[in-house]
Design a protein around this motif. Structure first.
Motif, PDB file in Angstrom:
ATOM      1  N   ARG A 289      -6.215 -11.394 -14.229  1.00  0.00           N
ATOM      2  CA  ARG A 289      -7.181 -12.461 -13.961  1.00  0.00           C
ATOM      3  C   ARG A 289      -8.462 -11.847 -13.419  1.00  0.00           C
ATOM      4  NH1 ARG A 289      -5.499 -17.279 -16.371  1.00  0.00           N
ATOM      5  NH2 ARG A 289      -3.358 -17.725 -15.809  1.00  0.00           N
ATOM      6  N   ARG A 322      -3.117 -29.748 -15.167  1.00  0.00           N
ATOM      7  CA  ARG A 322      -3.107 -30.353 -16.494  1.00  0.00           C
ATOM      8  C   ARG A 322      -3.594 -31.789 -16.380  1.00  0.00           C
ATOM      9  NH1 ARG A 322      -0.432 -28.604 -21.821  1.00  0.00           N
ATOM     10  NH2 ARG A 322      -1.186 -30.332 -23.081  1.00  0.00           N
ATOM     11  N   ILE A 342       9.410 -38.478 -18.306  1.00  0.00           N
ATOM     12  CA  ILE A 342       7.984 -38.716 -18.068  1.00  0.00           C
ATOM     13  C   ILE A 342       7.399 -39.516 -19.237  1.00  0.00           C
ATOM     14  CG2 ILE A 342       7.655 -36.705 -16.573  1.00  0.00           C
ATOM     15  CD1 ILE A 342       6.458 -35.244 -19.018  1.00  0.00           C
ATOM     16  N   GLU A 343       6.112 -39.825 -19.158  1.00  0.00           N
ATOM     17  CA  GLU A 343       5.479 -40.710 -20.148  1.00  0.00           C
ATOM     18  C   GLU A 343       5.707 -40.266 -21.592  1.00  0.00           C
ATOM     19  OE1 GLU A 343       1.237 -41.679 -19.390  1.00  0.00           O
ATOM     20  OE2 GLU A 343       1.057 -41.706 -21.572  1.00  0.00           O
ATOM     21  N   THR A 344       5.745 -38.953 -21.812  1.00  0.00           N
ATOM     22  CA  THR A 344       5.890 -38.455 -23.183  1.00  0.00           C
ATOM     23  C   THR A 344       7.302 -38.612 -23.709  1.00  0.00           C
ATOM     24  OG1 THR A 344       6.463 -36.260 -22.378  1.00  0.00           O
ATOM     25  CG2 THR A 344       4.134 -36.663 -22.819  1.00  0.00           C
ATOM     26  N   GLU A 345       8.218 -39.115 -22.896  1.00  0.00           N
ATOM     27  CA  GLU A 345       9.652 -39.258 -23.201  1.00  0.00           C
ATOM     28  C   GLU A 345      10.392 -37.937 -23.090  1.00  0.00           C
ATOM     29  OE1 GLU A 345       9.646 -41.246 -27.106  1.00  0.00           O
ATOM     30  OE2 GLU A 345      10.418 -43.001 -26.064  1.00  0.00           O
ATOM     31  N   SER A 346       9.724 -36.926 -22.546  1.00  0.00           N
ATOM     32  CA  SER A 346      10.401 -35.654 -22.292  1.00  0.00           C
ATOM     33  C   SER A 346      11.147 -35.769 -20.981  1.00  0.00           C
ATOM     34  CB  SER A 346       9.378 -34.537 -22.144  1.00  0.00           C
ATOM     35  OG  SER A 346       9.174 -33.900 -23.356  1.00  0.00           O
ATOM     36  N   PRO A 364       5.148 -32.819 -13.879  1.00  0.00           N
ATOM     37  CA  PRO A 364       6.116 -31.762 -14.217  1.00  0.00           C
ATOM     38  C   PRO A 364       5.862 -30.531 -13.353  1.00  0.00           C
ATOM     39  CG  PRO A 364       5.080 -32.648 -16.203  1.00  0.00           C
ATOM     40  CD  PRO A 364       4.338 -33.216 -15.042  1.00  0.00           C
ATOM     41  N   ALA A 366       5.999 -27.570 -14.157  1.00  0.00           N
ATOM     42  CA  ALA A 366       5.230 -26.558 -14.893  1.00  0.00           C
ATOM     43  C   ALA A 366       3.732 -26.787 -14.753  1.00  0.00           C
ATOM     44  CB  ALA A 366       5.628 -26.590 -16.365  1.00  0.00           C
ATOM     45  N   ASN A 367       3.348 -27.991 -14.317  1.00  0.00           N
ATOM     46  CA  ASN A 367       1.927 -28.322 -14.285  1.00  0.00           C
ATOM     47  C   ASN A 367       1.268 -28.206 -12.913  1.00  0.00           C
ATOM     48  OD1 ASN A 367       2.372 -28.812 -16.931  1.00  0.00           O
ATOM     49  ND2 ASN A 367       1.832 -30.979 -16.893  1.00  0.00           N
TER      50      ASN A 367
ATOM     51  N   LYS B 349      -5.581 -25.168 -21.799  1.00  0.00           N
ATOM     52  CA  LYS B 349      -4.182 -24.868 -22.147  1.00  0.00           C
ATOM     53  C   LYS B 349      -4.040 -23.345 -22.342  1.00  0.00           C
ATOM     54  CE  LYS B 349      -0.018 -25.280 -24.070  1.00  0.00           C
ATOM     55  NZ  LYS B 349       1.190 -25.837 -23.529  1.00  0.00           N
ATOM     56  N   ARG B 352      -3.916 -21.684 -18.959  1.00  0.00           N
ATOM     57  CA  ARG B 352      -2.701 -22.021 -18.205  1.00  0.00           C
ATOM     58  C   ARG B 352      -1.614 -22.361 -19.217  1.00  0.00           C
ATOM     59  NH1 ARG B 352      -6.974 -24.016 -14.372  1.00  0.00           N
ATOM     60  NH2 ARG B 352      -6.474 -22.992 -12.396  1.00  0.00           N
ATOM     61  N   PRO B 353      -1.117 -21.331 -19.884  1.00  0.00           N
ATOM     62  CA  PRO B 353      -0.281 -21.548 -21.071  1.00  0.00           C
ATOM     63  C   PRO B 353       1.088 -22.173 -20.812  1.00  0.00           C
ATOM     64  CG  PRO B 353      -0.381 -19.203 -20.513  1.00  0.00           C
ATOM     65  CD  PRO B 353      -1.342 -19.904 -19.599  1.00  0.00           C
ATOM     66  N   THR B 354       1.551 -22.151 -19.558  1.00  0.00           N
ATOM     67  CA  THR B 354       2.910 -22.649 -19.340  1.00  0.00           C
ATOM     68  C   THR B 354       2.972 -24.139 -19.015  1.00  0.00           C
ATOM     69  OG1 THR B 354       2.706 -21.950 -17.048  1.00  0.00           O
ATOM     70  CG2 THR B 354       3.841 -20.434 -18.533  1.00  0.00           C
ATOM     71  N   THR B 355       1.813 -24.802 -18.959  1.00  0.00           N
ATOM     72  CA  THR B 355       1.824 -26.231 -18.631  1.00  0.00           C
ATOM     73  C   THR B 355       2.347 -27.058 -19.820  1.00  0.00           C
ATOM     74  OG1 THR B 355      -0.452 -26.469 -19.382  1.00  0.00           O
ATOM     75  CG2 THR B 355      -0.124 -26.020 -17.047  1.00  0.00           C
ATOM     76  N   VAL B 356       2.840 -28.280 -19.511  1.00  0.00           N
ATOM     77  CA  VAL B 356       3.371 -29.148 -20.573  1.00  0.00           C
ATOM     78  C   VAL B 356       2.602 -30.474 -20.582  1.00  0.00           C
ATOM     79  CG1 VAL B 356       5.677 -28.140 -20.461  1.00  0.00           C
ATOM     80  CG2 VAL B 356       5.147 -30.116 -19.023  1.00  0.00           C
ATOM     81  N   PRO B 357       2.498 -31.133 -21.747  1.00  0.00           N
ATOM     82  CA  PRO B 357       1.780 -32.412 -21.764  1.00  0.00           C
ATOM     83  C   PRO B 357       2.506 -33.449 -20.914  1.00  0.00           C
ATOM     84  CG  PRO B 357       2.628 -31.876 -23.955  1.00  0.00           C
ATOM     85  CD  PRO B 357       3.008 -30.749 -23.060  1.00  0.00           C
ATOM     86  N   MET B 358       1.765 -34.166 -20.068  1.00  0.00           N
ATOM     87  CA  MET B 358       2.457 -35.191 -19.278  1.00  0.00           C
ATOM     88  C   MET B 358       2.024 -36.597 -19.639  1.00  0.00           C
ATOM     89  SD  MET B 358       1.241 -34.569 -15.365  1.00  0.00           S
ATOM     90  CE  MET B 358      -0.160 -33.592 -14.955  1.00  0.00           C
ATOM     91  N   SER B 359       1.006 -36.724 -20.497  1.00  0.00           N
ATOM     92  CA  SER B 359       0.646 -38.063 -20.959  1.00  0.00           C
ATOM     93  C   SER B 359       0.805 -38.077 -22.479  1.00  0.00           C
ATOM     94  CB  SER B 359      -0.791 -38.382 -20.575  1.00  0.00           C
ATOM     95  OG  SER B 359      -1.675 -37.537 -21.284  1.00  0.00           O
ATOM     96  N   LEU B 360       0.939 -39.283 -23.032  1.00  0.00           N
ATOM     97  CA  LEU B 360       1.102 -39.399 -24.478  1.00  0.00           C
ATOM     98  C   LEU B 360      -0.118 -38.877 -25.217  1.00  0.00           C
ATOM     99  CD1 LEU B 360       2.893 -42.784 -25.025  1.00  0.00           C
ATOM    100  CD2 LEU B 360       3.574 -40.558 -25.918  1.00  0.00           C
ATOM    101  N   GLU B 362      -2.054 -36.434 -24.334  1.00  0.00           N
ATOM    102  CA  GLU B 362      -1.977 -34.973 -24.375  1.00  0.00           C
ATOM    103  C   GLU B 362      -0.927 -34.508 -25.391  1.00  0.00           C
ATOM    104  OE1 GLU B 362      -2.871 -32.127 -21.743  1.00  0.00           O
ATOM    105  OE2 GLU B 362      -4.743 -33.161 -22.142  1.00  0.00           O
ATOM    106  N   LEU B 363       0.186 -35.257 -25.463  1.00  0.00           N
ATOM    107  CA  LEU B 363       1.245 -34.896 -26.405  1.00  0.00           C
ATOM    108  C   LEU B 363       0.746 -35.020 -27.840  1.00  0.00           C
ATOM    109  CD1 LEU B 363       4.347 -34.214 -26.717  1.00  0.00           C
ATOM    110  CD2 LEU B 363       4.660 -36.640 -27.124  1.00  0.00           C
ATOM    111  N   GLU B 366      -1.518 -32.179 -28.617  1.00  0.00           N
ATOM    112  CA  GLU B 366      -0.794 -30.932 -28.815  1.00  0.00           C
ATOM    113  C   GLU B 366      -0.129 -30.904 -30.195  1.00  0.00           C
ATOM    114  OE1 GLU B 366       0.209 -29.172 -25.162  1.00  0.00           O
ATOM    115  OE2 GLU B 366       2.174 -28.564 -25.887  1.00  0.00           O
ATOM    116  N   HIS B 428      11.749 -28.741 -29.251  1.00  0.00           N
ATOM    117  CA  HIS B 428      11.774 -29.533 -28.020  1.00  0.00           C
ATOM    118  C   HIS B 428      10.816 -30.724 -28.036  1.00  0.00           C
ATOM    119  CE1 HIS B 428      13.249 -25.585 -26.030  1.00  0.00           C
ATOM    120  NE2 HIS B 428      14.232 -26.230 -26.610  1.00  0.00           N
ATOM    121  N   PRO B 430       9.763 -34.318 -27.782  1.00  0.00           N
ATOM    122  CA  PRO B 430      10.529 -35.342 -27.077  1.00  0.00           C
ATOM    123  C   PRO B 430      11.300 -36.261 -28.016  1.00  0.00           C
ATOM    124  CG  PRO B 430       8.296 -35.217 -26.195  1.00  0.00           C
ATOM    125  CD  PRO B 430       8.353 -34.299 -27.375  1.00  0.00           C
TER     126      PRO B 430
END
Lengths: 373, 598
Positions: A289, A322, A342-346, A364, A366-367, B349, B352-360, B362-363, B366, B428, B430
């Motif tokens: 970094r 995120r 969560i909202e995405t159904e994951s 999450p 991860a975020n 993204k 910060r490559p390890t983050t995941v979408p948390m809203s629809l 964002e999904l 992606e 993976h 959802p």
């Protein structure tokens, strides 16, 4: 997985930092253990083998490759000057002689009796490595380099452009939310590392280069601004070799983002002090970094680095990294162990963050990243 | 080791660049089945610098989840007895960036291309292809070899009895570069020579001292034929002996495994080939990762693999946007979004490559990016998976040069029987219908194509297992690895929206689907039905326009997807209309919870 979280960026003071300063290949180390060094001091030196130049010797002499050796004036390994004759044909009845001169200064590497090619090696290029930051030598890597140690204020950014540089810290905004505009930059910023707030305009970047500022540290940058400034898009996050006349260090991310209060406070506290900076970023394998390093003249007790390998804990400060809460800072309030929908159904492992305004957000794991202080 | 038929419990690991995944397989009755999967972060990099740490952690997770005892201290327990011990352990690896190679050949479109295919097929990333006619100056080639620091070099060139001087010239270029290996110092860079037999002596004289030279059969002995096997095997052997043995901790790992460690993509390739062979079908496999996307194909028995090194969903997501362009990504997004917003989100993204979408929202974004990554990777695959160039009517080498452009792609979407997706974004997602829809949009299958995903990314484990125990590998693959999504019916052609595209008759019931429409016919996993499908005069299902076909449709967790949007797929040019259509199609397949059929 046990620890699904992003280790945060270091934003800290009284930090004992060690830097390995290595040559790209073996050479000579010029300092000893416990020597005090300045950032600009050369600590190791070597010579890179020169560039290679090929000459179609057989073709130029008009002979077959196997016979080449009879026409050579210089042997393999011998040094040659630019323009010096290296091979010569006698020609018919001693007439129409052809002389081949070396196109470069260097030495004869090989002469091939199959392809008829001559390979010349140019003169070596000297390569030097400096100490990067003021400090003392704590270790020597034999024939390769040294380890410099210093107690510093250390601010890591998330993304940067441009390589190593040094300059005096100069805040140019009144607060961490302010946007860097061209009117904030003037001739007095030549050679300085400028500290900005939440964003920088393209015009301000250009002005900073024009006045000769060596660096700019700012919270966010627009994707379009960066593209226009560089003249191309960043594809894979491997940076450090951009040659745009300035090193840029982004502390938070892309878009308009207030610099974190901790980073802003630490950087502005050191106004007028010398900093070593590096924009080099590499996100894959090894995670490099960008950084601002301010060696401290007087140190208080040195902090023992905290162990973050165990994962995040309740009460710890984290930053959400995120959308839709990007940049929000808060305290970990809950760490449920079960997976949640969560909202995405994951179904993911989550944590609850209490924001500075007292709101509870579910995100999450991860975020978030831990704010390492 | 016990007899193969007596093996009760098998352990397999895959050491990826970020995660090490372990699976445990047990014999239940007469068949082998997956028991559990465990994972832990890979430990090749500092501070651990020992791959076996991550392997042990992943195995410990398997122990915790199953209650089986596999390790005593840091040693594997052999043999399996009661609830403890194992009988076989195998592993694959792509840690430390996988196997990175440079290949060289005389003519770019011929021997150099064959060399690249051999390296890719063995599971390598091809960093650069050097050829006599690559229009680069010799010193530039030397600089490249020096700067890129490959793990291994494959040198080919010349058919047997053909050019010697060009091959030697390449050897001399490599000799002058004096290449240094990537991992550690003090060992020589492995170099495989698979070219003209007549050039062996000269190549040996030039490279024997500077590299660890291995000579194998010419990979293009005659223009009309490729013989990639010996070069591929040599790559696998040298990968183990030289490259892996110098990566942190691998010496120890190599002593633990009962079969050679394979490069991960090489193992996936073996598995894809095994399916194609067993069922006698054409198969494509795609693995979309964070940094790269691999595509495997078997058409008419010919196996090909490509790796798109900078098309991925995290580290290289920014490059997907750069290569595809903003418009191409935005066309899959069913809501309004500014270019600046898109640019900032994608770059965030990347950093910060390890983050995941948390809203629809964002999904959906992606998955729009994934469609483009997959589409671009497929384009690259089509370019590489071609018939041999310059071989049909050649009489002299100059004829062959002229025919360079005749190598046509082997990839024929109409003849494709099965697409297997894997990698986080597909495995993976959802909702499984999202994975199916991404595959359909990006690959645009034609005619009748079955769709499946690798449930938990087990293909590498099973690929390496298949080299020592085919029965166990295929049984687990069929029962536990693949999740059948269903079948896609997609007629080729186009007609104005609203006209009848096809009529499907299943069990005496007729279903009409119109041009521009997507329809989902429920058909559960394990079910198969016979269908008679009649396309209208504008459309073709493989037998010609308007010609009826009969097909067996396989069900799955999604069902039968009827895609009458036409091929090639064109989205409405008007933005508003396009967004409406995307929503309508999402609704038809119940892709997202906020756009479901009510």
């Amino acid at each position: 997985m046990a620890h699904a979280y992003t280790p945060g960026l270091k934003v800290t003071t009284n930090y004992k930092l060690r830097k390995e300063r290595r040559l790209p290949l073996k050479g000579e180390v010029l300092v000893d253990v416990s020597d005090r060094v300045k950032g600009e001091d050369i600590v190791a030196r070597t010579e890179l083998p020169g560039d290679v130049e090929t000459v179609n010797l057989a073709g130029k002499l008009g002979v077959i490759p196997e016979e080449l050796k009879h026409f050579m004036i210089k042997e393999e390994g011998e040094p040659v000057e630019e323009g010096e004759v290296i091979a010569k044909s006698t020609g018919l009845f001693g007439l129409f002689k052809t002389e081949i001169k070396s196109p470069i200064k260097g030495s004869i590497e090989t002469v091939s009796d199959i392809t008829g090619q001559l390979i010349l090696r140019g003169t070596p290029t000297p390569v030097e490595v400096d100490a990067y930051m003021d400090g003392s030598i704590v270790d020597i890597i034999e024939n390769e380099g040294v380890v410099v140690e210093s107690t510093v204020t250390f601010v890591q950014g998330i993304f940067g452009i441009g390589g190593e540089n040094r300059g005096i810290i100069q805040p140019i905004v009144d607060n961490r939310k302010e946007v860097v505009e061209p009117n904030l930059i003037d001739e007095s910023h030549n050679g300085k590392v400028l500290i900005g707030g939440s964003y920088v305009t393209k015009e301000a970047l250009e002005k900073a280069v024009k006045v000769g500022a060596v660096g700019l540290v700012v919270g966010g940058i627009g994707d379009e601004v960066l593209k226009e400034f560089l003249g191309y898009e960043i594809g894979v996050a491997i940076t450090g070799n951009e040659n745009r006349g300035i090193t840029i260090i982004i502390t938070e991310g892309f878009g308009k983002m207030d610099m974190s209060s901790h980073a802003y406070r630490l950087l502005t506290q050191h106004e007028g002090e010398l900093a070593s900076i590096n924009g080099a970023t590499q996100i894959r394998a090894g995670v490099l970094r960008p950084e601002v390093v301010i060696p401290l003249e007087k140190t208080t007790t040195t902090q023992k680095p905290k162990d973050y390998s165990r994962g995040v804990e309740i009460g710890e400060m984290v930053r959400i990294i995120r959308e839709p809460y990007f940049g929000t800072i808060g305290k970990v309030a809950e760490l449920p162990s079960d997976l949640e929908l969560i909202e995405t159904e994951s179904k993911v492992r989550i944590l609850k963050v209490e924001t500075e305004e007292g709101k509870i957000l579910t995100v999450p794991r991860a975020n978030v990243e831990i704010i390492e202080e | 080791m016990k007899e193969k038929k007596d093996l009760k419990r098998i352990l397999a690991t895959d050491c990826g660049s970020t995660t090490t995944k372990a699976i445990l397989i047990e014999k239940k009755g007469d068949e082998y089945r997956l028991v559990i999967r465990g994972e832990a972060p890979t430990t090749v990099e500092a501070p651990f610098e020992d791959v076996t740490r991550g392997v042990l952690n992943a195995i410990r997770e398997v122990e915790e989840l199953t209650g089986r005892e596999i390790l005593r201290g840091e040693e594997l327990i052999y043999p399996a007895k009661g609830s403890s011990g194992i009988d076989l352990y195998v592993s694959t690896s792509s840690a430390g960036g996988g196997l990175q190679m440079m290949v060289a050949g005389v003519v770019k479109e011929m021997t150099a291309e064959s060399a690249a295919r051999a390296a890719l097929g063995a599971g390598a990333i091809v960093m650069d292809v050097i050829a006599t006619n690559d229009r680069r100056k010799p010193h530039r080639r030397i600089e490249l070899i020096r700067d890129l620091r490959p793990d291994m070099i494959l040198l080919s060139g010349g058919v047997d009895g053909g050019t010697v001087s060009h091959v030697v010239e390449l050897a001399e270029t490599i000799e002058a570069a004096d290449p240094q290996p990537r991992f550690g110092k003090g060992y020589e860079l492995p170099l495989i020579f698979a070219g003209n037999v007549d050039a062996r002596k000269a190549v040996k004289e030039r490279l024997e001292e500077k590299t660890a030279l291995t000579i194998v059969d010419n990979l293009r002995p005659v223009l009309e034929k490729e013989k990639l096997g010996p070069a591929r095997n040599a790559i696998h052997e040298l990968f183990m002996e030289h490259v892996m043995a110098h990566a942190p901790g691998y010496k120890k790992l190599m002593n633990w495994t009962n079969a050679p460690i394979m490069p991960t993509p090489g193992a996936v390739g073996s598995m894809i080939q095994a399916i194609a062979d067993k069922e006698d079908i054409n198969v494509m496999g795609v693995d979309i990762g964070g940094a790269t996307t691999d595509i495997f194909s078997v058409f008419g028995g010919a196996f090909n693999r490509t790796v798109s090194a900078n098309l991925g969903m995290s580290y290289s997501v920014s490059n997907v946007l750069s290569e595809a362009g903003m418009e191409s990504v935005l066309r899959w997004v069913p809501f309004k979004m500014t270019r600046d917003d898109l640019g900032n989100r994608v770059r965030n993204k990347m950093i910060r490559p390890t983050t995941v979408p948390m809203s629809l929202k964002e999904l959906k974004l992606e998955q729009a990016l994934a469609r483009e990554a997959l589409r671009l990777a497929l384009e690259q695959h089509k370019e590489m998976a071609v018939g041999l160039k310059g071989v049909q009517q050649e009489r002299t080498i100059s004829d062959a040069f002229e025919q360079v452009s005749t190598g046509i792609t082997l990839v024929d979407m109409m003849k494709l029987d099965l697409i297997v997706g894997s990698g986080g974004t597909l495995s993976h997602a959802p909702n499984r219908s999202q994975a199916a829809f991404m595959l359909v949009d990006s690959f645009q299958p034609q005619g009748i194509t079955k769709l499946a995903v690798d449930s938990i990314f087990m293909m590498p484990h099973l690929g390496v297992l298949s080299t020592v125990h085919k029965k166990a590998a295929t049984e687990v693959f069929e029962k536990d690895c693949l999740v059948w999504l269903g079948t896609c019916i997609a007629p080729v052609g186009s007609a104005p929206y609203g006209r009848t595209s096809i009529e499907i008759e299943i069990n005496g019931k007729s279903i009409e689907v119109f041009s521009g429409e997507m329809k989902l016919i429920p058909l559960d996993e394990g079910e198969k039905v016979k269908a008679v499908i009649k396309p209208s005069k504008y459309f073709d299902l493989g037998e010609g326009r308007g010609k009826q076909i009969e097909a067996t449709l396989r069900g799955g967790v999604v069902g039968v997807i009827v895609d009458c949007r036409g091929r090639p797929l064109e989205l409405p040019g008007n933005e508003e209309e396009r967004r409406e259509k995307l929503k309508e199609w999402n609704k038809a397949l119940s892709v997202y919870p906020d756009e479901k059929e009510r």
